[in-house]
Enzyme design. Structure first.
Site, PDB file in Angstrom:
ATOM      1  N   LYS A   1       0.991   0.433  -6.211  1.00  0.00           N
ATOM      2  CA  LYS A   1       0.036   1.282  -5.497  1.00  0.00           C
ATOM      3  C   LYS A   1      -0.845   2.092  -6.453  1.00  0.00           C
ATOM      4  O   LYS A   1      -1.930   2.522  -6.074  1.00  0.00           O
ATOM      5  CB  LYS A   1       0.774   2.185  -4.521  1.00  0.00           C
ATOM      6  CG  LYS A   1       1.337   1.381  -3.349  1.00  0.00           C
ATOM      7  CD  LYS A   1       1.983   2.228  -2.279  1.00  0.00           C
ATOM      8  CE  LYS A   1       2.367   1.388  -1.085  1.00  0.00           C
ATOM      9  NZ  LYS A   1       3.512   0.482  -1.376  1.00  0.00           N
TER      10      LYS A   1
HETATM   11  C1  LIG Z   1       3.832  -0.671  -0.643  1.00  0.00           C
HETATM   12  C2  LIG Z   1       4.672  -1.660  -1.358  1.00  0.00           C
HETATM   13  C3  LIG Z   1       4.731  -3.021  -0.941  1.00  0.00           C
HETATM   14  C4  LIG Z   1       3.991  -3.536   0.276  1.00  0.00           C
HETATM   15  O1  LIG Z   1       2.597  -3.554   0.096  1.00  0.00           O
HETATM   16  P1  LIG Z   1       1.631  -3.744   1.377  1.00  0.00           P
HETATM   17  O2  LIG Z   1       0.248  -3.587   0.853  1.00  0.00           O
HETATM   18  O3  LIG Z   1       2.027  -2.646   2.333  1.00  0.00           O
HETATM   19  O4  LIG Z   1       1.903  -5.086   1.921  1.00  0.00           O
HETATM   20  C5  LIG Z   1       5.500  -3.891  -1.698  1.00  0.00           C
HETATM   21  N1  LIG Z   1       6.216  -3.471  -2.769  1.00  0.00           N
HETATM   22  C6  LIG Z   1       6.186  -2.189  -3.195  1.00  0.00           C
HETATM   23  C7  LIG Z   1       7.008  -1.796  -4.359  1.00  0.00           C
HETATM   24  C8  LIG Z   1       5.411  -1.237  -2.511  1.00  0.00           C
HETATM   25  O5  LIG Z   1       5.396   0.046  -2.940  1.00  0.00           O
END
Ligand SMILES: *Cc1c(COP(=O)(O)O)cnc(C)c1O
Length: 461
Positions: free
Chosen positions: A111
């Site tokens: 993120k």
């Molecule tokens: C948020 C997150 C996901 C999922 O991502 P999306 O964009 O919601 O599909 C997968 N792995 C980790 C470690 C995350 O923090």
């Protein structure tokens, strides 16, 4: 580039307005009016570029009219300076498997790639407009810290993040509460993540409060987050293809809110040679069930070892639905209304076939997730985090697939230790967290209490 809503109720807006609006004012999601087309010659040229330069090329047509090339270059440079790897998102090998490492940012999860950029973008746009923004969000763990790191220390932004008291992992809690900048306000609510989300929704629906206090959102419905994630699909393809446009790539994506994998869809629509997108879920499998059956219906949320994917209603799915329904906002409105009313929608058979031409999907349970961590470790010495392991498992029949690694394994040490008996060595960003000073307010799970706290805090700033 101008932006429209999946539900058709918004006059086309500029990129800057789309970023500030977050959710479209008609309840839909914002999308570019068209996708910039990238031809083969351009792809070949891009294949030689470092991540930051590629990011500018990929994003420029989307921000055009609002942000000049030199300004975008500056934003990108600033955003990725906080990454500990010179390539930002390197592609590495685990045995024969290609892994796209997205966790070299300040909070060790993917993120950061989007939220570092979004934070700098807010700062830039507010600096130009002279405005201020108060970000309010609820987190179950990863989003909160990444958002906080994206805006810490900024003059025109305050950020309020609610997390459920004692219900996030100790590392996740510390990642948030050890950030002591004056504009960062951590609130532990005595309730659950769902309570947090409900409070945030309630406060956003208090339109007087929302406009008086310029509330803003950072969740993955913001178009700028998707845009920043499109870049690493191009980057990963360029690393494994060397610019040979005859070479198509398959990506395996651990999925919760459909944000990350939707960025892959956008890359494909722009012209990236994509063979398949593998949609990987844990046992919270609304999306994999949809791909395999054409039925989209929410179930209960089960806690798992990959908690950032413990989601049963995917906010970004509507963006894909818009394209699947031939860009017809009327059909999207109808389907979303049916989903809200009956909790279930089904797409026609020919649409299902269209979905299956691009996507494959599978759900992985806890045991298989831990087994995959063990297997990859035994075979190659590489340590997967549990989210990434779900993606690698889903790609079992696709050895050529590039698997997106969405978190550093040290961030989910307990699950990793359960799988292989040892924890991964922490990256510098996760070291010494437990000894640092913290600041956090503990409040009841009540919208009124949070509103009063925000007003008092902001009056004293
Ligand atoms: C948020 C997150 C996901 C999922 O991502 P999306 O964009 O919601 O599909 C997968 N792995 C980790 C470690 C995350 O923090």
């Amino acid at each position: 580039m101008r932006y429209i809503s999946t539900r058709g109720g918004v006059e086309p807006v500029s990129f800057a307005d789309a970023v500030m609006m977050g959710l479209a004012t008609d309840g839909g999601l914002l999308l570019p009016e068209s996708f910039p087309e990238v031809d083969a010659a351009t792809l070949r040229r891009w294949a030689g570029l470092p991540f930051q330069e590629l990011a500018v090329e990929v994003m420029l047509p989307y921000v055009g009219g609002d942000i000049r090339r030199e300004e975008l270059e500056e934003l990108v440079t600033r955003s990725y300076a906080a990454f500990s790897h010179p390539e930002v998102t390197p592609v590495v090998q685990a045995g024969e498997r290609h892994i796209l490492e997205l966790f070299h940012g300040p909070t060790a999860a993917f993120k950061d790639v989007a939220l570092q950029f979004l934070g700098n973008l807010f700062d830039f746009l507010l600096g130009r407009s002279g405005g201020r923004l108060n970000i309010l969000g609820a987190t179950s763990g990863d989003t909160g810290s990444a958002a906080i790191y994206g805006v810490r220390g900024q003059e025109r932004v305050d950020i309020f993040i609610l997390h459920p008291h004692k219900r996030v992992s100790p590392i996740q809690e510390r990642q948030m509460t050890t950030v002591l900048d004056a504009n960062v306000h951590n609130i532990a609510i005595t309730g659950t993540f769902d309570d947090g989300q409900r409070i945030v929704k309630e406060l956003f629906n208090d339109l007087e409060f929302k406009s008086e206090y310029s509330l803003g959102a950072v969740n993955s419905i913001n178009w700028a987050r998707i845009l920043a994630q499109v870049v690493y699909y191009f980057y990963a393809w360029s690393r494994i293809s060397g610019g040979d446009t005859g070479r198509k790539a398959t990506f395996s994506v651990p999925t919760g809110n459909f944000g990350d994998i939707f960025a892959g869809y956008v890359a494909m629509r722009m012209g990236l040679p994509v063979e398949r997108l593998i949609l990987a879920t844990n046992r919270n499998d609304i999306l994999s069930r949809f791909i395999n059956s054409g039925v989209y219906s929410a179930g209960d949320v089960h806690p798992t070892v990959s908690p950032s994917m413990d989601i049963q209603v995917s906010s970004n799915f509507e963006r894909y639905l818009y394209f699947l329904m031939d860009e017809d906002p009327g059909q999207v409105r109808e389907l979303m209304a049916r989903m809200a009313g009956e909790g279930r929608i089904e797409i026609p058979e020919e649409k299902r076939a269209e979905v299956a031409r691009l996507f494959v999907a599978s759900a992985t349970d806890e045991e298989a997730t831990l087994e995959q961590i063990r297997l990859t470790y035994t075979e190659s010495g590489y340590i997967l985090d549990p989210h990434t392991a779900v993606g690698v498992r889903a790609a079992a029949d696709y050895p050529e697939a590039i698997c997106l690694a969405t978190a550093h394994p040290a961030k989910f040490g307990e699950a990793v230790a359960r799988a292989i008996g040892v924890e991964a060595p922490p990256p510098p960003s996760l070291q010494g967290l437990m000894e640092k000073q913290t600041r956090c307010e503990i409040l009841g799970a009540d919208a009124g209490a949070i509103r009063s706290y925000m007003k008092e805090t902001l009056a004293g700033r």
